[in-house]
Design a protein around this motif. Structure first.
Motif, PDB file in Angstrom:
ATOM      1  N   LEU A  87     -11.271  -4.021   1.597  1.00  0.00           N
ATOM      2  CA  LEU A  87     -10.859  -5.373   1.191  1.00  0.00           C
ATOM      3  C   LEU A  87     -12.072  -6.277   0.999  1.00  0.00           C
ATOM      4  O   LEU A  87     -12.154  -7.029   0.029  1.00  0.00           O
ATOM      5  CB  LEU A  87      -9.911  -5.979   2.222  1.00  0.00           C
ATOM      6  CG  LEU A  87      -8.408  -5.774   1.962  1.00  0.00           C
ATOM      7  CD1 LEU A  87      -8.052  -4.286   1.924  1.00  0.00           C
ATOM      8  CD2 LEU A  87      -7.574  -6.467   3.028  1.00  0.00           C
ATOM      9  N   LEU A 130      -9.678   3.707  10.923  1.00  0.00           N
ATOM     10  CA  LEU A 130      -8.702   3.280   9.921  1.00  0.00           C
ATOM     11  C   LEU A 130      -8.758   1.763   9.747  1.00  0.00           C
ATOM     12  O   LEU A 130      -8.728   1.253   8.618  1.00  0.00           O
ATOM     13  CB  LEU A 130      -7.295   3.719  10.350  1.00  0.00           C
ATOM     14  CG  LEU A 130      -6.143   3.253   9.454  1.00  0.00           C
ATOM     15  CD1 LEU A 130      -6.306   3.763   8.030  1.00  0.00           C
ATOM     16  CD2 LEU A 130      -4.794   3.715  10.038  1.00  0.00           C
ATOM     17  N   ILE A 174       0.861  -1.189   0.000  1.00  0.00           N
ATOM     18  CA  ILE A 174       0.000   0.000   0.000  1.00  0.00           C
ATOM     19  C   ILE A 174       0.895   1.235   0.000  1.00  0.00           C
ATOM     20  O   ILE A 174       1.786   1.370   0.845  1.00  0.00           O
ATOM     21  CB  ILE A 174      -0.929   0.016   1.217  1.00  0.00           C
ATOM     22  CG1 ILE A 174      -1.898  -1.166   1.171  1.00  0.00           C
ATOM     23  CG2 ILE A 174      -1.713   1.327   1.271  1.00  0.00           C
ATOM     24  CD1 ILE A 174      -2.787  -1.282   2.401  1.00  0.00           C
ATOM     25  N   ASN A 204      -7.473  -9.326   0.002  1.00  0.00           N
ATOM     26  CA  ASN A 204      -8.469  -9.729   0.989  1.00  0.00           C
ATOM     27  C   ASN A 204      -8.251 -11.167   1.461  1.00  0.00           C
ATOM     28  O   ASN A 204      -8.338 -11.467   2.653  1.00  0.00           O
ATOM     29  CB  ASN A 204      -9.871  -9.581   0.392  1.00  0.00           C
ATOM     30  CG  ASN A 204     -10.965  -9.941   1.364  1.00  0.00           C
ATOM     31  OD1 ASN A 204     -11.056  -9.392   2.456  1.00  0.00           O
ATOM     32  ND2 ASN A 204     -11.802 -10.887   0.982  1.00  0.00           N
ATOM     33  N   ILE A 257      -3.352   5.819   1.446  1.00  0.00           N
ATOM     34  CA  ILE A 257      -4.765   5.615   1.782  1.00  0.00           C
ATOM     35  C   ILE A 257      -5.415   6.986   1.904  1.00  0.00           C
ATOM     36  O   ILE A 257      -4.849   7.888   2.549  1.00  0.00           O
ATOM     37  CB  ILE A 257      -4.920   4.851   3.112  1.00  0.00           C
ATOM     38  CG1 ILE A 257      -4.202   3.500   3.058  1.00  0.00           C
ATOM     39  CG2 ILE A 257      -6.402   4.634   3.442  1.00  0.00           C
ATOM     40  CD1 ILE A 257      -3.992   2.876   4.422  1.00  0.00           C
ATOM     41  N   LEU A 288      -7.455   3.446  -1.997  1.00  0.00           N
ATOM     42  CA  LEU A 288      -6.187   2.793  -1.678  1.00  0.00           C
ATOM     43  C   LEU A 288      -5.327   2.750  -2.935  1.00  0.00           C
ATOM     44  O   LEU A 288      -5.788   2.276  -3.986  1.00  0.00           O
ATOM     45  CB  LEU A 288      -6.447   1.378  -1.145  1.00  0.00           C
ATOM     46  CG  LEU A 288      -5.253   0.527  -0.725  1.00  0.00           C
ATOM     47  CD1 LEU A 288      -5.668  -0.461   0.377  1.00  0.00           C
ATOM     48  CD2 LEU A 288      -4.691  -0.270  -1.917  1.00  0.00           C
ATOM     49  N   VAL A 322      -3.368  -6.220  10.260  1.00  0.00           N
ATOM     50  CA  VAL A 322      -3.821  -5.030  10.979  1.00  0.00           C
ATOM     51  C   VAL A 322      -4.183  -5.409  12.408  1.00  0.00           C
ATOM     52  O   VAL A 322      -5.065  -6.258  12.626  1.00  0.00           O
ATOM     53  CB  VAL A 322      -5.031  -4.377  10.272  1.00  0.00           C
ATOM     54  CG1 VAL A 322      -5.370  -3.034  10.922  1.00  0.00           C
ATOM     55  CG2 VAL A 322      -4.753  -4.188   8.779  1.00  0.00           C
ATOM     56  N   ILE A 331      -1.701  -7.682   4.124  1.00  0.00           N
ATOM     57  CA  ILE A 331      -1.489  -6.792   5.256  1.00  0.00           C
ATOM     58  C   ILE A 331      -1.961  -7.486   6.534  1.00  0.00           C
ATOM     59  O   ILE A 331      -2.807  -8.387   6.495  1.00  0.00           O
ATOM     60  CB  ILE A 331      -2.216  -5.433   5.093  1.00  0.00           C
ATOM     61  CG1 ILE A 331      -3.738  -5.624   5.003  1.00  0.00           C
ATOM     62  CG2 ILE A 331      -1.690  -4.684   3.887  1.00  0.00           C
ATOM     63  CD1 ILE A 331      -4.521  -4.320   4.968  1.00  0.00           C
ATOM     64  N   LEU A 370      -9.924  -0.010   6.086  1.00  0.00           N
ATOM     65  CA  LEU A 370      -9.147  -1.011   5.356  1.00  0.00           C
ATOM     66  C   LEU A 370      -9.945  -2.296   5.183  1.00  0.00           C
ATOM     67  O   LEU A 370      -9.989  -2.886   4.093  1.00  0.00           O
ATOM     68  CB  LEU A 370      -7.837  -1.294   6.098  1.00  0.00           C
ATOM     69  CG  LEU A 370      -6.768  -0.198   6.010  1.00  0.00           C
ATOM     70  CD1 LEU A 370      -5.657  -0.455   7.027  1.00  0.00           C
ATOM     71  CD2 LEU A 370      -6.190  -0.125   4.608  1.00  0.00           C
ATOM     72  N   TYR A 371     -10.591  -2.731   6.271  1.00  0.00           N
ATOM     73  CA  TYR A 371     -11.365  -3.978   6.208  1.00  0.00           C
ATOM     74  C   TYR A 371     -12.524  -3.861   5.216  1.00  0.00           C
ATOM     75  O   TYR A 371     -12.769  -4.769   4.407  1.00  0.00           O
ATOM     76  CB  TYR A 371     -11.894  -4.340   7.589  1.00  0.00           C
ATOM     77  CG  TYR A 371     -12.754  -5.579   7.586  1.00  0.00           C
ATOM     78  CD1 TYR A 371     -12.198  -6.831   7.358  1.00  0.00           C
ATOM     79  CD2 TYR A 371     -14.130  -5.506   7.789  1.00  0.00           C
ATOM     80  CE1 TYR A 371     -12.986  -7.977   7.332  1.00  0.00           C
ATOM     81  CE2 TYR A 371     -14.922  -6.646   7.773  1.00  0.00           C
ATOM     82  CZ  TYR A 371     -14.342  -7.874   7.548  1.00  0.00           C
ATOM     83  OH  TYR A 371     -15.124  -9.002   7.519  1.00  0.00           O
ATOM     84  N   SER A 421      -4.878 -11.305   3.732  1.00  0.00           N
ATOM     85  CA  SER A 421      -4.686 -10.380   4.848  1.00  0.00           C
ATOM     86  C   SER A 421      -5.422 -10.829   6.095  1.00  0.00           C
ATOM     87  O   SER A 421      -6.257 -11.734   6.053  1.00  0.00           O
ATOM     88  CB  SER A 421      -5.146  -8.977   4.440  1.00  0.00           C
ATOM     89  OG  SER A 421      -4.380  -8.493   3.352  1.00  0.00           O
TER      90      SER A 421
END
Length: 573
Positions: A49, A41, A4, A126, A7, A92, A326, A324, A45-46, A129
């Motif tokens: 994805l 945040l 990434i 997705n 964002i 993103l 998180v 990723i 992101l979730y 991660s």
């Protein structure tokens, strides 16, 4: 490898006007007080994805205008303090680290380009991660003392949605037929016996599939617990069993409706079994009933993390180009010692082979604990990480204030440029302590040791360098070089008729190695030791004068030189 790069979030949860996060392919560490936008945040992101496996309407619902009379708008995640007509989006930008090729993906009410089958990059992100937040650990042991721990609600909320089976997350896959409803006639009656039997067989296959997944998670979890929390010793092992399963009569009641959550969580049961190693009994393992009553919070948290990492390990991640990890205040309930155990594992500070699967993740660590933030910051590389500071006054409706967090050396330079020399000297001292702490404890194992002053840390670093100098020399020469060869090198051995050409060449090689080592020895090693000595002088002349009342003025050129020395010390150590 994909990373990434940037964002952008606007009018989504805590964020209001467009907020830009320039990440540039680095890992991310965030500090923020409660309500400052860390979890926003996480969910941005979730949501982006997950949009890759949803139809457009399943994404648009998060960006609709809220209308009280329209239930179709009640899942919107737009910020409640923004004008309802203000644009809302998550963007993103991904960069290929080899080719520098960039791609931008957007989700909003009007634009969705994450679920395009012609470009499956976000689907891949997705699948590979993972997202873990603080609720996971708390939910593992919130049962009352008289109840068995039932992990079905934990899996439903905190694990299944973050696991994938193909392009579908496990929860969405489970909610499909056969668990959505039983077979019915066009008038809504339960279907005939033959159709029912086929359906019951499908339910049994699903139950078996879930148990097989739990078995795989259990295997990974026990290996992880033993190797990384208990130093390879048998201490605790877990078992996950699907005790109360999906049944025809349960599904007939349409258990996925909003008002059926309590019934669903009561009728579905994943049992957490725990055994403690006990060599006083023949079986060696003693079962623990009602684990929440008999294990302490640190043990329970380790089990929860072991199960969660076990779930992560069930997925084929090695070949993923883009992934990723998180973590949102995942370690909030642990004391500092246990938190650092987990951080060492996730960062793989000791470069263990079986933890290298963590290395491929671009990591996002979010925390509300400033001390924890600072500890991770000074043990991570600024070339590989970016650091953000979130701040929000909970008493008003303003957006969070977000800025890149400055290191002590950055603050020292800024204060110097502003003419605030004492403040600059104090920041310089903090930077020196951070450099020495990282050098003396690279694996973050002794962070809670007895306090040592900066002067003592400098002495310890100097001694460590001297000891390493002696060790290097011993390993390179003393252990594999006999005395007779050293004596020969002192002579004009090239004209010695008793030596063969091969022996002369061997002595030439030894002589070259010896002189190369001595040159490097004095150029590099002496520079480190000299910098330590110079830092001790700076401590007396600059740092102490900045921290305590003194008649000794902080001269501009001295402070400027001290800043340069700290930058050089960090580079060398």
């Amino acid at each position: 490898m994909k990373k990434i790069k940037e964002i952008k979030i606007q009018n989504f949860k805590a964020f209001q006007k467009e907020q830009v996060f320039p990440i540039n392919g680095k890992h991310v560490l965030v500090y923020g007080n409660n309500g400052s936008g860390k979890s926003s945040l996480f969910w941005a992101l979730y949501t982006l994805l997950q949009s890759s496996i949803k139809e457009d309407d399943g994404v648009k619902k998060y960006f609709k205008k809220y209308v009280a009379s329209n239930k179709g708008t009640h899942q919107t995640l737009k910020n409640v303090f923004m004008d309802e007509n203000e644009q809302s989006f998550i963007k993103l930008s991904a960069i290929d680290t080899a080719t520098q090729h960039e791609e931008t993906f957007t989700i909003s009410h009007d634009v969705i380009n994450t679920n395009d089958d012609a470009n499956t990059l976000i689907q891949e992100l997705n699948i590979a991660s993972d997202f873990i937040n603080y609720k996971l650990l708390h939910n593992f042991y919130r049962a009352s003392h008289k109840q068995e721990v039932n992990l079905w609600p934990v899996f439903e909320r905190d694990i299944f949605p973050f696991m994938t089976d193909g392009t579908q997350n496990w929860l969405d896959d489970i909610i499909k037929a056969p668990t959505l409803d039983v077979p019915r006639t066009p008038k809504g009656a339960v279907a005939s016996r033959n159709r029912k039997q086929r359906y019951v067989d499908d339910i049994a296959a699903l139950n078996e599939k879930i148990q097989n997944l739990l078995n795989e998670i259990t295997g990974h979890a026990n290996i992880f617990l033993k190797d990384h929390f208990f130093e390879g010793k048998d201490v605790i092992k877990v078992a996950l069993s699907f005790e109360k399963k999906f049944k025809f009569d349960l599904i007939k009641n349409k258990i996925w409706e909003d008002n059926k959550q309590g019934q669903r969580h009561d009728q579905l049961h994943i049992k957490l079994g725990v055994e403690i190693y006990d060599d006083t009994i023949p079986e060696k393992w003693r079962a623990i009933e009602r684990v929440q009553s008999f294990l302490n919070e640190a043990q329970l948290t380790r089990i929860a993390i072991g199960v969660r990492i076990g779930a992560l390990r069930t997925r084929p991640l090695a070949s993923a180009r883009f992934k990723i990890l998180v973590l949102d205040d995942m370690l909030i309930s642990l004391d500092l010692s246990n938190r650092m155990d987990v951080v060492r594992i996730i960062l793989n500070k000791e470069e263990k082979e079986d933890l290298k699967f963590f290395d491929g993740f671009q990591k996002f660590i979010l925390t509300h604990d400033k001390g924890f933030f600072n500890l991770i910051r000074r043990n991570t590389d600024e070339e590989e990480w970016v650091y953000f500071n979130f701040n929000k006054d909970e008493k008003d409706s303003s957006a969070p204030k977000i800025k890149e967090d400055e290191s002590p050396i950055q603050r020292a330079i800024k204060r110097f440029e502003e003419g605030e020399f004492e403040a600059s000297g104090n920041e310089l001292r903090k930077e020196a302590e951070a450099i020495l702490d990282s050098f003396l404890d690279p694996d973050m194992k002794f962070f809670n040791q007895k306090f040592k002053g900066l002067s003592q840390k400098l002495d310890d670093a100097f001694k460590q360098l001297i000891d390493k100098r002696h060790k290097d020399f011993t390993e390179k020469f003393i252990n594999d070089l006999d005395l007779s060869k050293l004596k020969k090198i002192k002579t004009d051995y090239s004209t010695d008729g008793t030596l063969t050409a091969e022996e002369i060449a061997n002595l030439d090689s030894i002589k070259t190695r010896l002189f190369d080592f001595l040159i490097e020895f004095n150029e590099k090693k002496n520079r480190k030791e000299l910098l330590i000595t110079e830092t001790k002088d700076i401590l007396d002349r600059i740092m102490n004068a900045a921290s305590h009342h003194s008649e000794n003025p902080l001269h501009r050129e001295e402070l400027k030189n001290a800043i340069a020395k700290m930058i050089e010390l960090k580079e060398h150590l």
